[in-house]
Design a protein around this motif. Sequence first.
Motif, PDB file in Angstrom:
ATOM      1  N   PHE A  18      88.184  67.868  39.938  1.00  0.00           N
ATOM      2  CA  PHE A  18      86.682  68.119  39.894  1.00  0.00           C
ATOM      3  C   PHE A  18      86.262  67.810  38.363  1.00  0.00           C
ATOM      4  CE2 PHE A  18      82.663  69.067  39.992  1.00  0.00           C
ATOM      5  CZ  PHE A  18      81.673  68.062  40.014  1.00  0.00           C
ATOM      6  N   LEU A  19      86.947  69.587  37.727  1.00  0.00           N
ATOM      7  CA  LEU A  19      86.688  69.337  36.224  1.00  0.00           C
ATOM      8  C   LEU A  19      87.358  67.982  35.625  1.00  0.00           C
ATOM      9  CD1 LEU A  19      87.426  73.554  36.289  1.00  0.00           C
ATOM     10  CD2 LEU A  19      85.677  71.808  36.030  1.00  0.00           C
ATOM     11  N   ARG A  27      87.698  75.391  28.080  1.00  0.00           N
ATOM     12  CA  ARG A  27      87.064  76.685  28.669  1.00  0.00           C
ATOM     13  C   ARG A  27      86.740  76.690  30.007  1.00  0.00           C
ATOM     14  NH1 ARG A  27      82.339  77.674  24.487  1.00  0.00           N
ATOM     15  NH2 ARG A  27      83.795  77.506  22.995  1.00  0.00           N
ATOM     16  N   GLU A  28      85.855  75.714  30.325  1.00  0.00           N
ATOM     17  CA  GLU A  28      85.559  75.180  32.302  1.00  0.00           C
ATOM     18  C   GLU A  28      86.975  76.205  32.833  1.00  0.00           C
ATOM     19  OE1 GLU A  28      84.512  73.382  29.379  1.00  0.00           O
ATOM     20  OE2 GLU A  28      82.236  73.830  29.471  1.00  0.00           O
ATOM     21  N   ALA A  33      89.204  78.506  37.181  1.00  0.00           N
ATOM     22  CA  ALA A  33      90.110  79.715  37.561  1.00  0.00           C
ATOM     23  C   ALA A  33      90.253  81.336  37.646  1.00  0.00           C
ATOM     24  CB  ALA A  33      91.257  79.104  36.580  1.00  0.00           C
ATOM     25  N   ILE A  34      89.752  81.456  36.912  1.00  0.00           N
ATOM     26  CA  ILE A  34      89.349  83.509  36.924  1.00  0.00           C
ATOM     27  C   ILE A  34      88.464  83.892  37.839  1.00  0.00           C
ATOM     28  CG2 ILE A  34      87.983  85.275  35.498  1.00  0.00           C
ATOM     29  CD1 ILE A  34      89.916  83.984  33.069  1.00  0.00           C
ATOM     30  N   MET A  35      87.271  82.869  37.959  1.00  0.00           N
ATOM     31  CA  MET A  35      86.331  82.695  38.827  1.00  0.00           C
ATOM     32  C   MET A  35      87.176  83.204  40.173  1.00  0.00           C
ATOM     33  SD  MET A  35      82.945  81.990  37.602  1.00  0.00           S
ATOM     34  CE  MET A  35      81.930  82.332  38.587  1.00  0.00           C
ATOM     35  N   THR A  36      87.920  81.859  40.421  1.00  0.00           N
ATOM     36  CA  THR A  36      88.017  81.771  42.117  1.00  0.00           C
ATOM     37  C   THR A  36      89.262  82.752  42.162  1.00  0.00           C
ATOM     38  OG1 THR A  36      89.909  79.565  41.361  1.00  0.00           O
ATOM     39  CG2 THR A  36      87.763  79.585  42.178  1.00  0.00           C
TER      40      THR A  36
END
Length: 68
Positions: A18-19, A27-28, A33-36
């Motif tokens: 999707f990204l 950055r997004e 990746a970090i949040m998941t």
Amino acid sequence: MIGLMTAYILFGAAGFIFLRNLRMQRREGWTFAIMTGVGFILWASIVIGRPLDLNRAIAWMIDNTFYR
């Protein structure tokens, strides 16, 4: 635990596709990746039976980062 890992892999793959289709910046991608990854760690700690205490983890990070 295998179901959780499968859901994490599928969600991560779908999110990165999707990204990429939206042509987002790196950055997004790193934020996603970090949040998941943090979400996976939290859910895994609950499934394993030793829930992670976020207040203790945040305090440990602050103590080790700012007061050296």
